[in-house]
Design a protein around this motif. Structure first.
Motif, PDB file in Angstrom:
ATOM      1  N   GLU A 109      -5.756  -2.234  -9.423  1.00 19.29           N
ATOM      2  CA  GLU A 109      -6.859  -3.065  -9.884  1.00 19.29           C
ATOM      3  C   GLU A 109      -6.550  -4.555  -9.725  1.00 19.29           C
ATOM      4  N   LEU A 110      -5.271  -4.904  -9.737  1.00 24.54           N
ATOM      5  CA  LEU A 110      -4.862  -6.299  -9.732  1.00 24.54           C
ATOM      6  C   LEU A 110      -4.349  -6.781  -8.380  1.00 24.54           C
ATOM      7  N   GLU A 111      -3.746  -5.894  -7.616  1.00 23.11           N
ATOM      8  CA  GLU A 111      -3.175  -6.283  -6.334  1.00 23.11           C
ATOM      9  C   GLU A 111      -3.140  -5.076  -5.421  1.00 23.11           C
ATOM     10  N   ASP A 112      -3.302  -5.317  -4.142  1.00 20.37           N
ATOM     11  CA  ASP A 112      -3.422  -4.219  -3.196  1.00 20.37           C
ATOM     12  C   ASP A 112      -2.062  -3.571  -2.962  1.00 20.37           C
ATOM     13  N   HIS A 113      -1.977  -2.282  -3.310  1.00 20.24           N
ATOM     14  CA  HIS A 113      -0.768  -1.500  -3.054  1.00 20.24           C
ATOM     15  C   HIS A 113      -0.920  -0.627  -1.808  1.00 20.24           C
ATOM     16  N   GLY A 114      -2.038  -0.734  -1.136  1.00 17.18           N
ATOM     17  CA  GLY A 114      -2.233   0.066   0.068  1.00 17.18           C
ATOM     18  C   GLY A 114      -2.568   1.509  -0.213  1.00 17.18           C
ATOM     19  N   LEU A 115      -3.077   1.817  -1.397  1.00 18.73           N
ATOM     20  CA  LEU A 115      -3.339   3.219  -1.737  1.00 18.73           C
ATOM     21  C   LEU A 115      -4.425   3.827  -0.862  1.00 18.73           C
ATOM     22  N   ALA A 116      -5.378   3.017  -0.440  1.00 19.34           N
ATOM     23  CA  ALA A 116      -6.499   3.547   0.335  1.00 19.34           C
ATOM     24  C   ALA A 116      -6.364   3.275   1.824  1.00 19.34           C
ATOM     25  N   ASP A 117      -5.275   2.664   2.248  1.00 22.06           N
ATOM     26  CA  ASP A 117      -5.108   2.328   3.660  1.00 22.06           C
ATOM     27  C   ASP A 117      -4.814   3.562   4.502  1.00 22.06           C
ATOM     28  N   PRO A 118      -5.215   3.553   5.776  1.00 16.74           N
ATOM     29  CA  PRO A 118      -4.684   4.565   6.695  1.00 16.74           C
ATOM     30  C   PRO A 118      -3.159   4.412   6.751  1.00 16.74           C
TER      31      PRO A 118
END
Length: 880
Positions: free
Chosen positions: A667-676
């Motif tokens: 929610e606060l910073e992009d961890h790449g959870l949804a990235d290819p």
């Protein structure tokens, strides 16, 4: 009382981000707490005992990664209360820590600053400070990025798609989240409506939105810091018994039941409400906050000579004058009588000295500059501190401005114009990664490594550093005349007013002078003799013919953190990198500072740390104690910024609490959870050697990673990617749910990792005949009782496990901070595995464990010459 200064505790390096310390002698105030800050603090000469406030400029790992560690230091230094101030998102960030942070006898008040600049209705109006005490008044300045050149600061701002950054990464574009237009404090009473909802049988916190969601986060913070006094010990107990009882009570798995709890106990582990319903705003759109710090006004000097001429009697009357009060008293009229005389303060007290000010600005991108400019043009109050007019500056003096500049900010003509708008007397201290040399931060550790490098250059490589920045700050034309780099230990005395100097009380730099002279540290004659002796033995063995190459001999083990609970000058907290040639890398645990240790180990280059990151295919997290996973967010945020992006996914194997934590941090910073090829979550329980352990009924949200079959499928894919035959988790004996792991490769070799544990037969059974056992060794053989109380192992117990497991090699790690240098003797090892002791940055081929074992006498001799550091008794588990 009124004297104060600002020092740069840490700078923009591979290990740390900038941290500033405002010091009044009677109180300390910290600005930003990134990863590594706590370790740097322990290395410095500063004490945390008088810390009153922590101010963060952004709600994310970049500026907050060291907050849990700082809370630990403050709690164990008996700091009774601390205020944490930051932008929107701070409450959410702190609430994500609820699974591993707890302290019952320290008050923590979290304050979210307004997300819109509060404009004064009249030029003479002063905005409400976000923090105020007898020393400081702190005013917040929210900074948002612009969209198409227009300052964005309202809920209708459209989110911008995250832009990948080349690796090494650059800062991505940002926009704005929805606003909460008032200051939020965590210690205010929780909404009765939210308390009522929490009691409902099917209540789900993720359904809360807006202010109700904030109320839930507030409730979580109050659970973490319930402000309950510690129980009193039995006065009849001995000091040793009291200490042991206190350690056991404070290291409990969870906080004691609260009589004031407003929700069922397991609700604590339900997923937090989202910052934005539906997740419609990029987390990179959250604001940063600048802080204007205004010191105390100082009364003018009392003119004793003038007071005598006016006949002001000594004592309380003069004291009232110094406080600004008019006084009336009787004096001789010269004729034997008495008359009354009234004296105003200004008649014998000099004018009040205007309070000095310091400005701290976090400007991550050029897109934030319009918002910054608007703040100082649209607010008459802030504009006065940027005035060149002598009469205005006399009343609103700005002594120093600290500029935390992202890529491209310092060169921007608009920003240089902004800097030059201040008085010529203002000092400008600049922290910019592009213009800052990447010097070694933890110099004692690097010095040890440089000494051992002369024993074996391959096994003990010198940590990577760079004395020359990528850009020279003198190449930036148009900066103010009094602009310098904000390097560590730069000290600015704000009152009395003095120019920046290097802090003379700072601990001696033990490594960087060697780097400047391009020389290795000198070794004493006795150490040189010991080195020569062990080298001769190693050469003799090699001369007799190298042993036949065995499967797994080329696997490289790099301990990145070998300490326990908290870092020390010598050792970081837990993390171990395993590199499998031709297949990829595995990270076993990921304590705070793991990213910095990786960069120091391999260098901030494409073929260095960035290649290690591209090859990283698995991160295994053993349990929720913070020293084993607090570095995860930093690793994932850096990976998510890589350009081009990784070509294969990264599997994160952990407990439900780890995986839920990642969802909440996203929610606060992009961890790449949804990235290819982003992050694939695997529940460690699903890989249990016997059967999955159950969770409570309120800990089973409908999340994909809670599906054991799906986790098992993901684990099979991970094994194929790494060439593994199996990846098996083993429940071990610790204070909370904890797993070790046994990894077996298709080539026939295997590695067992203990996590944190007391001796357990489970590990012996599952790890039978492994090539290498990596086992915790927190205590010395004589401290078996203390090890049992803390649910850890002694070195002798770890050796016994290795012997019964029939492990070929044993690497001892996770040494207590009670042993800041060389760990204690490890007991009898006859008839057991080849034993090595793990050191941060060592690079150990599995086939060369015999060599590490042979080096131990020489290594011991080296450490003996450093002398013993002061042992550290505090333990991170006291927060859980």
């Amino acid at each position: 009382m009124s004297a104060w200064n600002v020092s740069v505790l840490t700078g923009a390096t591979s290990d740390t981000e900038p941290t500033l310390l405002v010091n009044f002698g009677t109180a300390k105030y910290i600005f930003n707490a990134s990863e590594g800050m706590g370790r740097a603090w322990l290395q410095s000469q500063h004490s945390v005992r008088k810390t009153k406030g922590l101010f963060v400029t952004a709600a994310g790992t970049h500026r907050c990664g060291g907050v849990p560690g700082l809370l630990m230091l403050c709690a164990d230094a008996a700091v009774p209360a601390i205020d944490i101030v930051g932008p929107y998102g701070l409450m959410h960030y702190l609430a994500t820590m609820r699974g591993y942070t707890y302290r019952s006898n320290m008050v923590v008040k979290a304050i979210e600053a307004p997300t819109a600049l509060v404009h004064a209705s009249q030029p003479t109006d002063v905005p409400t400070p976000v923090f105020k005490d007898e020393n400081l008044s702190v005013y917040s300045i929210p900074l948002y990025p612009s969209a198409d050149g227009t300052v964005v600061g309202d809920p209708s701002a459209r989110p911008l798609k995250r832009k990948r950054s080349p690796s090494p990464p650059s800062v991505s574009k940002r926009s704005t989240p929805p606003l909460i237009d008032h200051t939020v404090e965590s210690t205010s009473p929780v909404s009765p409506a939210v308390s009522a909802h929490a009691q409902e049988e099917n209540f789900n916190p993720t359904t809360l939105i807006g202010q109700d969601a904030q109320e839930w986060r507030k409730l979580m913070l109050q659970e973490m810091f319930p402000m309950q006094p510690a129980p009193k010990a039995d006065p009849s107990m001995s000091k040793g018994a009291k200490r042991r009882a206190k350690e056991v009570q404070e290291s409990a798995d969870s906080p004691p039941p609260s009589n004031n709890r407003k929700y069922p106990p397991d609700r604590k582990y339900a997923r937090l409400p989202g910052l934005v319903p539906g997740g419609g705003v990029d987390p990179a759109t959250l604001p940063t906050i600048g802080y204007l710090c205004v010191g105390p006004a100082v009364r003018g000097k009392f003119d004793v000579k003038k007071a005598e001429e006016l006949g002001v009697p000594r004592g309380p009357i003069r004291g009232r004058l110094t406080k600004g009060e008019a006084v009336t008293f009787e004096v001789d009229d010269g004729q034997g009588g008495k008359i009354q005389r009234t004296v105003q303060p200004e008649e014998c007290v000099g004018p009040t000295e205007a309070p000095q000010a310091v400005l701290i600005l976090d400007v991550p991108t050029p897109a934030h500059i319009p918002s910054l400019l608007a703040s100082f043009t649209e607010s008459p109050f802030f504009a006065k501190y940027r005035s060149k007019a002598a009469d205005v500056r006399k009343e609103y003096p700005m002594h120093a401005v600290y500029h935390l500049c992202g890529e491209g900010v310092l060169e921007d003509e608009r920003y240089k114009e902004f800097m030059n708008g201040f008085s010529e007397e203002t000092h400008h201290l600049i922290s910019s990664r592009e213009y800052t040399p990447d010097k070694i931060t933890f110099t004692r550790s690097a010095l040890v490594q440089a000494k051992l490098h002369q024993l074996d250059a391959e096994m003990f490589p010198i940590p990577k550093y760079n004395l020359s920045p990528s850009k020279d700050i003198t190449s930036v034309a148009g900066l103010p005349a009094k602009a310098i780099l904000a390097e560590p230990n730069t000290l600015v005395h704000v009152r009395p007013v003095r120019p920046p100097v290097q802090d003379e009380l700072a601990r001696e730099d033990e490594f960087n002078p060697l780097a400047v002279s391009a020389s290795l540290p000198e070794l004493s004659d006795s150490v040189m003799e010991k080195f020569a002796a062990v080298k001769a033995k190693a050469a003799e063995r090699m001369g007799r013919g190298s042993p036949a190459t065995a499967p797994g001999d080329d696997v490289v083990i790099t301990p990145l953190g070998t300490g326990s609970a908290i870092p020390t000058r010598m050792r970081n907290v837990s993390s171990t990198l395993i590199q499998i040639p031709g297949h990829g890398n595995i990270l076993l645990d990921c304590g705070e500072g793991t990213w910095g240790q990786l960069v120091r180990s391999f260098g901030d280059t494409e073929d260095g740390v960035w290649q290690v990151m591209r090859d990283l295919k698995c991160i295994f997290l053993s349990h929720m104690h913070g020293d084993h996973h607090m570095g995860l967010s930093k690793i994932l945020t850096m990976r998510a910024k890589m350009d081009p992006p990784p070509s294969e996914p990264l599997y994160v194997v952990g407990l439900r609490s780890h995986l839920m934590y990642l969802l909440e941090r996203q929610e606060l910073e992009d961890h790449g959870l949804a990235d290819p090829n982003g992050i694939i979550m695997i529940l460690s329980d699903a890989l249990n050697w016997r059967f999955p352990r159950p969770y409570g009924k309120n800990q089973t949200e409908d999340e994909p990673f809670m599906n054991h079959n799906l986790s098992y499928e993901h684990a099979e894919a991970m094994c194929r990617a790494l060439g593994l035959r199996s990846f098996t988790t083993v429940d071990v004996a610790h204070r909370i749910r904890c797993y070790g792991v046994v990894i077996r490769h298709n080539d026939g070799w295997g590695i067992a990792f203990s996590g944190d544990t007391m001796p357990t037969e489970n590990l012996v059974k599952v790890g039978r005949d492994v090539t290498l056992l990596i086992h915790e060794s927190s205590m010395s053989p004589e401290e078996e009782d203390l090890a049992r109380e803390k649910a850890h192992s002694t070195s002798a117990q770890a050796i016994d496990i290795g012997r019964r497991m029939r492990a070929k090699n044993l690497l001892l790690t996770h040494f207590s901070a009670r042993y800041p240098g060389m760990p204690p003797r490890h007991g009898d090892s006859s008839g057991g595995p080849i034993i090595g002791i793990a050191f941060d940055f060592a690079r150990i081929r599995m086939g060369a464990m015999w060599k590490l074992n042979a080096y131990l006498p020489a290594i011991q001799h080296t450490f003996n010459e450093f002398g013993e550091e002061e042992p550290i008794e505090i333990d991170l588990t006291k927060l859980q």
